[in-house]
Design an enzyme around this catalytic site. Structure first.
Site, PDB file in Angstrom:
ATOM      1  N   HIS A  99       6.307 139.697  54.706  1.00  0.00           N
ATOM      2  CA  HIS A  99       5.606 139.640  53.125  1.00  0.00           C
ATOM      3  C   HIS A  99       6.744 140.399  52.340  1.00  0.00           C
ATOM      4  O   HIS A  99       6.091 140.969  51.309  1.00  0.00           O
ATOM      5  CB  HIS A  99       4.364 140.577  53.194  1.00  0.00           C
ATOM      6  N   LEU A 114       6.638 131.225  56.392  1.00  0.00           N
ATOM      7  CA  LEU A 114       6.092 131.101  55.089  1.00  0.00           C
ATOM      8  C   LEU A 114       4.677 131.494  55.598  1.00  0.00           C
ATOM      9  O   LEU A 114       4.041 130.894  56.458  1.00  0.00           O
ATOM     10  CB  LEU A 114       6.198 129.803  54.484  1.00  0.00           C
ATOM     11  N   ASP A 115       4.143 132.453  54.481  1.00  0.00           N
ATOM     12  CA  ASP A 115       2.670 132.707  54.596  1.00  0.00           C
ATOM     13  C   ASP A 115       1.816 131.724  54.442  1.00  0.00           C
ATOM     14  O   ASP A 115       2.425 130.793  53.740  1.00  0.00           O
ATOM     15  CB  ASP A 115       2.184 134.048  53.688  1.00  0.00           C
ATOM     16  N   GLN A 116       0.464 131.672  54.809  1.00  0.00           N
ATOM     17  CA  GLN A 116      -0.215 130.576  54.383  1.00  0.00           C
ATOM     18  C   GLN A 116      -0.383 130.336  53.034  1.00  0.00           C
ATOM     19  O   GLN A 116      -0.640 129.118  52.609  1.00  0.00           O
ATOM     20  CB  GLN A 116      -1.775 130.725  55.236  1.00  0.00           C
TER      21      GLN A 116
END
Length: 235
Positions: free
Chosen positions: A185, A102-104
């Site tokens: 993304h 998961l992205d930050q």
């Protein structure tokens, strides 16, 4: 299994370090201090205490973490704290890995494991394990955009068409989006491809396992065998 090998398999350090823990009287088995590092112990349903803390023997570990914003899914983060900093050292020592990333700035359900077969089953593109997200957009979501997401969009530098498995509008600028791929993304790029922008992204489900309502951000739990199986099942 020899006690020192049990401790090593559970992430308490090298064989030498585990032997030192045992010989210093810090390990309790069945209510009694066990100072014999070569003691042969039955591991089925084994609960033991190390330095005053209780543990259960687990051949493999399956973790569900409620990832907060501002954490990177990496052992070597570049700009933010690592999600692994939220976990005990013993789990890190076992070599657990994130099951996908998961992205930050994305929150929600993150699975971690030291079981390579389980990781492969959830991340291989051919497995089609669905991931469900709550997406908050910058602008109002139109019915045309919903239709586009269901029909499929092209993504820059990717081949093929990427369609949402499911897309349900919750409010003017919020929807539930389900995908089974795991491109970099991907959700953000799909929303951008229909002319909108993601303001917030939260993953609430993998397979048929949903993030528990009572699991607070930054907290984690061990998954039972049944829960781990749910995560591998198609929605």
């Amino acid at each position: 299994m020899h006690l020192e090998k049990i401790l090593q398999s559970q992430g308490f350090g090298s064989r030498k370090q585990c032997r030192q823990l045992i010989e210093s009287g810090k390990v309790i088995i069945h209510g009694e201090v066990c100072s014999n590092s070569r003691a042969d112990i039955e591991v089925n349903n084994l609960e033991f205490i190390v330095a005053g803390k209780s543990w259960q023997y687990r051949e493999k570990v399956y973790i569900a973490l409620h990832k907060p914003i501002g954490f990177e899914c990496s052992h070597q983060p570049q700009h933010h704290s690592s999600v692994f900093s939220l976990l005990p050292a013993q789990l890190i020592e076992r070599g657990i890995q994130c099951v996908g990333r998961l992205d930050q700035d994305t929150t929600g359900l993150l699975l971690l494991t030291d079981d390579g077969t389980f990781l492969q089953a959830l991340t291989h593109p051919k497995k089609h394990v669905a991931k469900r997200y709550i997406v908050t957009t910058n602008r109002e979501i139109s019915s045309e955009q919903i239709a586009q997401l269901k029909q499929g969009v092209e993504l820059r530098n990717e081949q093929g068409i990427y369609a949402a498995d499911d897309c349900i509008q919750l409010s003017e600028n919020q929807l539930v989006l389900t995908i089974h791929q795991g491109l970099y993304h991907q959700v953000k790029r799909m929303i951008a491809a229909v002319g909108n922008h993601v303001d917030a992204l939260h993953r609430e489900q993998i397979g048929q396992f949903k993030l528990p309502d009572d699991l607070a951000e930054g907290q984690w739990i061990y998954l039972s065998d049944e829960q781990a199986k749910l995560a591998r099942q198609l929605v």
